[in-house]
Write an enzyme that holds these catalytic residues in place. Structure first.
Site, mmCIF file in Angstrom:
data_model
loop_
_atom_site.group_PDB
_atom_site.id
_atom_site.type_symbol
_atom_site.label_atom_id
_atom_site.label_comp_id
_atom_site.label_asym_id
_atom_site.label_seq_id
_atom_site.Cartn_x
_atom_site.Cartn_y
_atom_site.Cartn_z
ATOM 1 N N HIS A 164 19.167 -14.355 7.609
ATOM 2 C CA HIS A 164 18.904 -13.423 8.694
ATOM 3 C C HIS A 164 17.596 -12.864 8.526
ATOM 4 C CE1 HIS A 164 23.314 -13.637 9.327
ATOM 5 N NE2 HIS A 164 23.464 -13.411 8.152
ATOM 6 N N SER A 285 -11.353 -13.811 13.446
ATOM 7 C CA SER A 285 -11.444 -13.725 14.991
ATOM 8 C C SER A 285 -12.882 -13.348 15.245
ATOM 9 C CB SER A 285 -10.448 -12.341 15.074
ATOM 10 O OG SER A 285 -10.764 -11.571 16.127
ATOM 11 N N LYS A 291 -10.102 -9.999 10.425
ATOM 12 C CA LYS A 291 -8.792 -10.863 10.567
ATOM 13 C C LYS A 291 -9.085 -12.146 9.756
ATOM 14 C CE LYS A 291 -5.687 -11.004 13.379
ATOM 15 N NZ LYS A 291 -4.997 -11.309 14.838
ATOM 16 N N GLU A 298 0.106 -22.185 12.196
ATOM 17 C CA GLU A 298 0.367 -22.070 13.574
ATOM 18 C C GLU A 298 0.380 -23.163 14.324
ATOM 19 O OE1 GLU A 298 -0.761 -17.877 15.289
ATOM 20 O OE2 GLU A 298 -2.212 -18.473 13.749
#
Ligand code: ARG
Length: 466
Positions: A164, A285, A291, A298
């Site tokens: 979970h 970024s 970043k 992704e």
């Protein structure tokens, strides 16, 4: 190059037609813009067919020699970018045949003896998918080997195991990597099985019913590397199971990759900080200088949409089609081409990411010990050392967890006297099992997370894949 000018009639089948197709008809009908990808398979198939026709006495030696030479020329024309593809000629089969006629004259017209585009496209596409099944298998082997290297390096690096996405029990990173080895190895065997099943040659089924010419289907099957010819001409030209199986295996594999991609995304957040992706597999970024984004992970997570989309697309195309060939089936290729290319890219990206990724052992270990992850070890100890039934041990441990929560400390930091208040048989020895290292080391059941088990599984897989 693609020549888009329409002709008055198609030279290949225009005999009974008074006028050429409407431009819209040509547009919807043409597949050359994508099926040109199969030019090698098309030419290889034609050469095998021509040789067989000659061996069977159906094609003269002269005709066979000029046809074979012409096909060879076309192959190099395509390879060197000198070939002009024409939409008016619909597809790769007729583009090649038309060029053959330009090169060698009327003898070209003999190549299509005892053959139809229906069995021609079936054999071309099968060979294309078969080649892809082979290269996906190599890509999978490389990825598995990268996972095994990571597993080896981190056979005893502890991390939290989750259910979970809540901390459950400590595990080793090596064990976690091996979970993906299992998945990838199943994927590998799925591609292998699919390849074996698709390795039957449909060439010679002709349009749908077979042919009256004395052809030798076993010879062409062998020449094209197939195990044997297909046994039913109707099925031969209408079956696309091989593409569906390829897409199914690809979809399952991409599903696996998306799960690891998701974990990498989570692990590389500053909040988790378990791993750091290399600069080679991350991006920055344009506005936030701090970043480092896990774009490759992704994208692997996202690209599954295309692969599974292709599977659903082709299943939908095939559903309810009557035997045998219908033009709907021309819609079989683009999704497969795209899925194959996408899967290979995802596997390469994953292999690179996993190989390059830096593991933050300290952060993983700290997280492994938090969240009372060794509570089960305490319960097991009570069963083993104090002979308490597991259900009661579970209850006592629950109270110990509540105690730790109250004291805002770890289980191992609860004073012995307080633990003894829960059960008198508890003694100093309990603290030996409450560390994450002791916890993972104790999980020696077959397939468990103990470093010793991880090492022997790595050995097993290295042996199996060698
Ligand atoms: N371009 C066609 C396809 O990919 C080739 C087969 C055409 N057959 C036919 N009977 N029109 O499906």
């Amino acid at each position: 190059m693609t020549d888009t000018t329409s002709q008055t009639g198609n030279k290949m089948w225009g005999g009974r037609f008074a006028s050429g197709p409407d431009t819209i008809m040509e547009e919807i009908n043409a597949s050359i813009d994508f099926d040109r990808k199969m030019y090698v398979q098309d030419i290889t198939g034609s050469r095998a067919h021509a040789k067989m026709l000659h061996d069977q006495g159906i094609l003269s030696s002269d005709d066979h020699a000029t046809i074979d030479q012409g096909l060879h020329t076309i192959l190099s024309e395509i390879e060197t970018g000198q070939f002009t593809f024409s939409r008016a000629l619909e597809d790769i089969h007729m583009n090649v045949e038309n060029r053959l006629a330009e090169l060698i004259g009327p003898a070209a017209g003999r190549l299509h003896t005892a053959r139809s585009r229906n069995d021609q496209v079936a054999v071309d596409f099968r060979m294309w998918v078969r080649d892809q099944a082979d290269s996906v298998q190599s890509a999978l082997e490389e990825f598995i080997s990268a996972l095994l290297d990571k597993a080896d390096e981190h056979a005893d690096s502890v991390m939290p195991g989750f259910t979970h996405l809540q901390t459950a029990q400590p595990v080793t990173l090596g064990h976690h990597c091996l979970a993906y080895v299992e998945m990838m190895a199943r994927d590998l065997s799925r591609f292998k099985d699919a390849r074996e099943r698709m390795n039957e040659c449909p060439l010679g089924a002709a349009a749908l019913a077979g042919t009256g010419f004395n052809i030798d289907r076993h010879a062409t099957a062998q020449a094209l590397g197939f195990r044997e010819p297909t046994r039913n001409s109707l099925d031969s030209v209408s079956d696309r199971d091989f593409a569906l199986e390829f897409l199914s295996a690809a979809s399952i594999c991409a599903t696996h990759l998306s799960r690891l991609a998701e974990e990498i995304v989570i692990w590389s957040t500053p909040q988790f900080g378990f791993v750091q992706l290399s600069d080679r597999f991350s991006t920055g970024s344009s506005i936030m200088p701090q970043k480092k984004n896990p774009d490759a992970a992704e994208l692997v997570r996202g690209k599954i949409g295309r692969i599974t989309g292709s599977l659903v697309g082709l299943l939908t195309v095939m559903k309810g089609l009557p035997l045998t060939y219908s033009k709907d089936m021309q819609e079989d290729k683009e999704g497969v081409f795209d899925a194959a290319e996408t899967l290979e890219l995802c596997l390469a990206a994953m292999t690179g990411m996993v190989t390059d990724m830096t593991i933050n052992r300290g952060a993983m270990e700290a997280a492994a010990g938090s969240g009372y992850s060794t509570a089960t070890d305490l319960a097991d100890w009570l069963v083993r050392e104090a002979g308490i039934p597991f259900r009661d041990a579970h209850h006592i441990t629950g109270r110990a967890v509540a105690m730790a929560e109250e004291n805002t400390c770890e289980l191992a930091e609860i004073p012995l006297e307080e633990l003894q208040a829960l059960h008198t048989d508890i003694h100093q020895g309990v603290f030996d099992v409450l560390t994450v290292q002791a916890s993972v080391a104790s999980r020696t059941s077959f397939g468990g997370t103990a470093p010793s088990g991880v090492r022997s599984q790595i050995k097993y897989w290295r042996g199996r894949l060698a």
